[in-house]
Design a protein around this motif. Structure first.
Motif, mmCIF file in Angstrom:
data_model
loop_
_atom_site.group_PDB
_atom_site.id
_atom_site.type_symbol
_atom_site.label_atom_id
_atom_site.label_comp_id
_atom_site.label_asym_id
_atom_site.label_seq_id
_atom_site.Cartn_x
_atom_site.Cartn_y
_atom_site.Cartn_z
ATOM 1 N N GLY A 1 76.888 83.872 -6.168
ATOM 2 C CA GLY A 1 76.867 82.925 -7.275
ATOM 3 C C GLY A 1 77.931 83.238 -8.321
ATOM 4 N N MET A 2 78.552 84.401 -8.212
ATOM 5 C CA MET A 2 79.680 84.725 -9.101
ATOM 6 C C MET A 2 80.798 83.692 -8.977
ATOM 7 N N LEU A 3 80.919 83.088 -7.795
ATOM 8 C CA LEU A 3 81.912 82.017 -7.629
ATOM 9 C C LEU A 3 81.530 80.814 -8.475
ATOM 10 N N GLY A 4 80.224 80.542 -8.574
ATOM 11 C CA GLY A 4 79.776 79.459 -9.432
ATOM 12 C C GLY A 4 80.103 79.725 -10.885
ATOM 13 N N VAL A 5 79.989 80.988 -11.293
ATOM 14 C CA VAL A 5 80.346 81.354 -12.665
ATOM 15 C C VAL A 5 81.828 81.072 -12.910
ATOM 16 N N ALA A 6 82.647 81.399 -11.930
ATOM 17 C CA ALA A 6 84.090 81.211 -12.080
ATOM 18 C C ALA A 6 84.454 79.748 -12.309
ATOM 19 N N TYR A 7 83.682 78.832 -11.717
ATOM 20 C CA TYR A 7 83.991 77.403 -11.831
ATOM 21 C C TYR A 7 83.190 76.697 -12.926
ATOM 22 N N SER A 8 82.312 77.418 -13.610
ATOM 23 C CA SER A 8 81.441 76.788 -14.604
ATOM 24 C C SER A 8 82.242 76.301 -15.811
ATOM 25 N N GLN A 9 81.902 75.089 -16.247
ATOM 26 C CA GLN A 9 82.572 74.510 -17.406
ATOM 27 C C GLN A 9 81.701 74.545 -18.661
ATOM 28 N N SER A 10 80.421 74.863 -18.497
ATOM 29 C CA SER A 10 79.517 74.889 -19.648
ATOM 30 C C SER A 10 78.795 76.225 -19.706
ATOM 31 N N THR A 11 78.314 76.557 -20.885
ATOM 32 C CA THR A 11 77.592 77.813 -21.071
ATOM 33 C C THR A 11 76.302 77.827 -20.263
ATOM 34 N N VAL A 12 75.587 76.718 -20.254
ATOM 35 C CA VAL A 12 74.311 76.648 -19.538
ATOM 36 C C VAL A 12 74.510 76.911 -18.050
ATOM 37 N N MET A 13 75.489 76.236 -17.451
ATOM 38 C CA MET A 13 75.724 76.427 -16.021
ATOM 39 C C MET A 13 76.210 77.845 -15.728
ATOM 40 N N ALA A 14 76.990 78.403 -16.616
ATOM 41 C CA ALA A 14 77.448 79.786 -16.422
ATOM 42 C C ALA A 14 76.259 80.729 -16.412
ATOM 43 N N LEU A 15 75.324 80.541 -17.350
ATOM 44 C CA LEU A 15 74.142 81.406 -17.410
ATOM 45 C C LEU A 15 73.238 81.207 -16.198
ATOM 46 N N VAL A 16 73.150 79.982 -15.696
ATOM 47 C CA VAL A 16 72.353 79.724 -14.495
ATOM 48 C C VAL A 16 72.930 80.472 -13.302
ATOM 49 N N TRP A 17 74.242 80.368 -13.113
ATOM 50 C CA TRP A 17 74.879 81.050 -11.982
ATOM 51 C C TRP A 17 74.822 82.564 -12.134
ATOM 52 N N ILE A 18 74.999 83.048 -13.353
ATOM 53 C CA ILE A 18 74.923 84.496 -13.594
ATOM 54 C C ILE A 18 73.514 85.001 -13.298
ATOM 55 N N SER A 19 72.501 84.249 -13.737
ATOM 56 C CA SER A 19 71.115 84.642 -13.483
ATOM 57 C C SER A 19 70.821 84.658 -11.993
ATOM 58 N N LEU A 20 71.315 83.657 -11.284
ATOM 59 C CA LEU A 20 71.117 83.607 -9.833
ATOM 60 C C LEU A 20 71.764 84.812 -9.158
ATOM 61 N N ALA A 21 72.986 85.132 -9.581
ATOM 62 C CA ALA A 21 73.724 86.233 -8.959
ATOM 63 C C ALA A 21 73.069 87.584 -9.246
ATOM 64 N N ILE A 22 72.825 87.881 -10.496
ATOM 65 C CA ILE A 22 72.268 89.199 -10.837
ATOM 66 C C ILE A 22 70.807 89.281 -10.424
ATOM 67 N N GLY A 23 70.103 88.145 -10.384
ATOM 68 C CA GLY A 23 68.728 88.147 -9.903
ATOM 69 C C GLY A 23 68.649 88.499 -8.428
#
Length: 299
Positions: free
Chosen positions: A163-185
């Motif tokens: 999901g770190m790839l999702g973080v790289a492409y995220s355009q909003s803070t909410v989506m970045a936090l969602v992808w980060i949570s998925l990855a580290i979770g």
């Protein structure tokens, strides 16, 4: 720690971590005992520990554990080291750079960046306990194949780390936090499984050595993560390639878990050397019966 940093400065945040570590040391020293030293341990509890496969505390036998060189030649060891190193790289990238990422990329002030950073770690704590701990034990207790259960959580959790790839492409803070949570979770769910594996695959009296190898490799990755990330961000002026590098390393870790670690089972004891192979000499189309007997005859 972030609030201490903002309110009292970095010295107090450093001092607080030191005091917490010191408190843990005092508690450990006062309460931890090896089974052989614990006077409050009942006979039934001691028998339960031994029946569970615990290795006896025997200094003489421990000295005969597998040599370091022997363990380093085992592909299961390298599979575990590479897999856990990929986890630790991503873990420390987020641990050290997440507030800066939110501030630089999404223009969040430092106070809110600190608060938002806590959300993925809270989610990771839940997946760590519930999936990497409780779920694994529950499935094994219900008769599921222990190796399959652990590999499923191990590989599945590490795959969620992509999901770190999702973080790289995220355009909003909410989506970045969602992808980060998925990855580290996902990675946190895999972590308890990793730490259980040395005791499951190490030759007798070699759990500590194998655990040290795994920890050494993972800490090298942890040291590299903030340094590499800093250089990548400085050169590219973006976190895109820094997160992409973490995803690439996680892909290597997944491959290592599948093809090098494989089934979670004990590494053969170094004292049990296989019988040397004998050459079978063929005479014509079929081997002679004498040659077959000689090939299988024990030394």
């Amino acid at each position: 720690m972030g609030l201490l940093l903002l309110r009292f400065g970095w010295r107090w945040s450093f001092a607080a971590t030191g005091l917490i570590s010191l408190l843990y040391f005092v508690l450990f020293y006062c309460f931890y005992r090896n089974p052989s030293e614990d006077q409050s341990l009942s006979t039934a509890e001691r028998d339960f520990i031994q029946l569970g496969g615990a290795q006896p505390e025997d200094q003489a036998r421990a000295a005969k554990g597998a040599p370091l060189g022997y363990l380093l030649r085992q592909q299961k060891v390298w599979g575990l080291v590479l897999g856990f190193a990929s986890y630790n790289y991503t873990f420390y990238l987020l641990l050290t750079w997440l507030p800066s990422y939110l501030s630089a990329t999404h223009h969040i002030d430092l106070l809110h960046s600190v608060l938002y950073t806590s959300l993925p770690w809270l989610f990771a704590t839940l997946t760590d306990i519930l999936m990497g701990g409780w779920l694994v034990d529950k499935l094994v207790q219900r008769g599921r194949d222990p190796s399959f259960v652990r590999q499923a959580i191990l590989i599945g959790g590490t795959t969620l780390g992509l999901g770190m790839l999702g973080v790289a492409y995220s355009q909003s803070t909410v989506m970045a936090l969602v992808w980060i949570s998925l990855a580290i979770g996902g990675l946190s769910a895999a972590a308890p499984v990793v730490w259980s594996i040395p005791s499951l695959i190490a030759p007798r009296e070699s759990v500590g050595t194998l655990g040290g190898i795994v920890n050494f490799g993972s800490q090298l990755a942890a040291i590299a993560a903030p340094i590499v990330t800093g250089y990548v961000v400085q050169i590219t002026h973006s976190f895109f390639w820094a997160f992409g590098a973490a995803a690439a390393f996680l892909t290597v870790g997944i491959i290592a878990y599948v093809f090098l670690l494989g089934r979670i089972e004990a590494i053969p004891d170094h004292r049990r050397s296989p019988l040397p192979r004998r050459r079978v000499v063929f005479s014509g189309l079929y081997p002679r019966i004498e040659d077959l007997k000689a090939a299988v005859r024990p030394n």
